[in-house]
Design an enzyme around this catalytic site. Structure first.
Site, mmCIF file in Angstrom:
data_model
loop_
_atom_site.group_PDB
_atom_site.id
_atom_site.type_symbol
_atom_site.label_atom_id
_atom_site.label_comp_id
_atom_site.label_asym_id
_atom_site.label_seq_id
_atom_site.Cartn_x
_atom_site.Cartn_y
_atom_site.Cartn_z
ATOM 1 N N THR A 175 10.069 -2.696 -3.231
ATOM 2 C CA THR A 175 11.214 -3.244 -2.493
ATOM 3 C C THR A 175 12.153 -3.806 -3.546
ATOM 4 O O THR A 175 11.723 -4.017 -4.678
ATOM 5 C CB THR A 175 10.734 -4.378 -1.549
ATOM 6 N N GLY A 205 9.301 -3.036 8.472
ATOM 7 C CA GLY A 205 8.511 -4.021 7.731
ATOM 8 C C GLY A 205 9.107 -5.414 7.802
ATOM 9 O O GLY A 205 9.930 -5.727 8.670
ATOM 10 N N THR A 226 8.444 -9.420 -1.262
ATOM 11 C CA THR A 226 7.982 -8.047 -1.445
ATOM 12 C C THR A 226 6.465 -8.030 -1.350
ATOM 13 O O THR A 226 5.800 -8.915 -1.864
ATOM 14 C CB THR A 226 8.418 -7.464 -2.800
ATOM 15 N N GLY A 227 5.936 -7.042 -0.660
ATOM 16 C CA GLY A 227 4.489 -6.961 -0.529
ATOM 17 C C GLY A 227 4.100 -6.284 0.768
ATOM 18 O O GLY A 227 4.926 -5.587 1.381
HETATM 19 N N1 ASP Z 1 7.550 -5.428 2.076
HETATM 20 C C1 ASP Z 1 7.865 -4.022 2.076
HETATM 21 C C2 ASP Z 1 7.511 -3.461 3.424
HETATM 22 O O1 ASP Z 1 6.467 -3.785 3.937
HETATM 23 C C3 ASP Z 1 7.176 -3.245 1.030
HETATM 24 C C4 ASP Z 1 7.087 -3.899 -0.320
HETATM 25 O O2 ASP Z 1 7.738 -4.887 -0.575
HETATM 26 O O3 ASP Z 1 6.335 -3.445 -1.168
HETATM 27 O O4 ASP Z 1 8.234 -2.669 3.946
#
Ligand code: ASP
Length: 308
Positions: A175, A205, A226-227
């Site tokens: 992200t 998300g 992010t996650g």
């Molecule tokens: N948070 C983002 C999502 O779930 C993905 C990420 O940040 O890695 O869409």
């Protein structure tokens, strides 16, 4: 006059150390640095935190190494669906888009929703309509396609079919985001993503959900997360950091650490956040191997990092 500061991230789904070539490493640092430059330019000339985070995120969306805009990951049915949100801490104004494909900079579409409609979030064709009415540039599938993300989808689908768990975070997600505090002491946050590789079509998300992946309020802080989005949503990660500051009197650093290292980490919520308060303090905790991230303050010291 307040001291200004800016932090950016390119996702917590960092590439495994053993796969990081010197060229890639240089590319990630250069991408983060370019985003910091864009935001810093706005802030140092007295511009708003909102303009700074928008500018920084546009740069990251344009860089195919990161999972947002150009270079977004693919859904399980071979498409790209992007989510983005922006929030201005002065007024708690916010705009978001979910599941869109077309605008080169989904963050600008989110901002158009904030500035040109009475709503906070639009999805699908209606979100695209607002982007068109704002004259935002669109890209075709070739513009957004990257071989790396396509290959990641194929290996993820294969592993899924064979019942193998994917242990490579870089293949699964990523992200981009930015948070800033401007000279007026106003904070803002912006986050943009392609989501998670092989997600179901229609999955949204945490990124565009205000209070989960994106939040800003001058009274507390601005956060871009992010996650593993589903966990960030269930724990209202960004809003929880602000709530700890507001109700428990915690510092930005303590509040963010508590949420990332405790609430999220203990519940399968791998990832991290970047956050800033109205005093210009920055914190960037993460509970996984790495997070592409960088910061710059009024002193003009630019720093970018990948691992711990
Ligand atoms: N948070 C983002 C999502 O779930 C993905 C990420 O940040 O890695 O869409």
């Amino acid at each position: 006059m307040s001291t200004f500061s800016l932090a950016v991230h390119g996702g917590a789904g960092t590439i495994l150390r053993e796969n990081l070539t010197p060229e890639l490493e240089a590319g990630y640092h250069a991408g983060l640095r370019a985003a910091l430059d864009a935001g810093h330019k706005v802030l140092s000339s007295g511009g708003s935190a909102l303009d700074a985070v928008t500018a920084a995120v546009c740069v990251l969306e344009d860089e195919p190494l990161f999972n947002a805009g150009r270079g977004a990951v693919f859904t399980s049915d071979d498409k790209q669906e992007m989510d983005a949100a922006v929030m201005d801490g002065a007024r708690r104004a916010a705009g978001a888009v979910g599941g869109i494909f077309g605008p080169r900079n989904p963050i600008r579409a989110a901002r158009a929703v904030m500035e040109r409609t009475d709503h906070v979030m639009l999805i699908g064709p209606n979100a695209l309509e607002v982007a068109r009415a704002t004259d935002l540039p669109f890209g075709d599938p070739d513009y957004f396609f990257t071989q790396t993300r396509w290959d990641a989808l194929q290996s993820t689908l294969k592993m899924r079919a064979e019942g193998i768990e994917d242990n490579d975070p870089a293949r699964r997600h990523g992200t981009v985001g930015a948070v800033a505090c401007d000279m007026q002491g106003t904070v803002a946050a912006a986050t943009s993503t392609g989501g998670m590789t092989a997600k179901l079509p229609g999955r949204i998300g945490d990124t565009p959900m205000i209070g989960a992946g994106t939040f800003a309020d001058n009274a507390t802080c601005a956060v871009s997360a992010t996650g593993h989005g589903e966990v960030f949503i269930r724990f209202t990660a960004a809003a929880e950091i602000a709530a700890r500051m507001r109700h428990a009197g915690q510092t930005l650093e303590d509040a963010a650490a508590q949420v990332v290292m405790h609430d999220l980490a203990q519940n399968d919520g791998s990832g991290g956040v970047i956050a800033v308060d109205a005093g210009g303090n920055i914190t960037m905790p993460f509970n996984c191997e790495g997070m592409y991230r960088g910061r710059v303050t009024e002193s003009g010291a630019f720093e970018t990092f990948i691992y711990r």
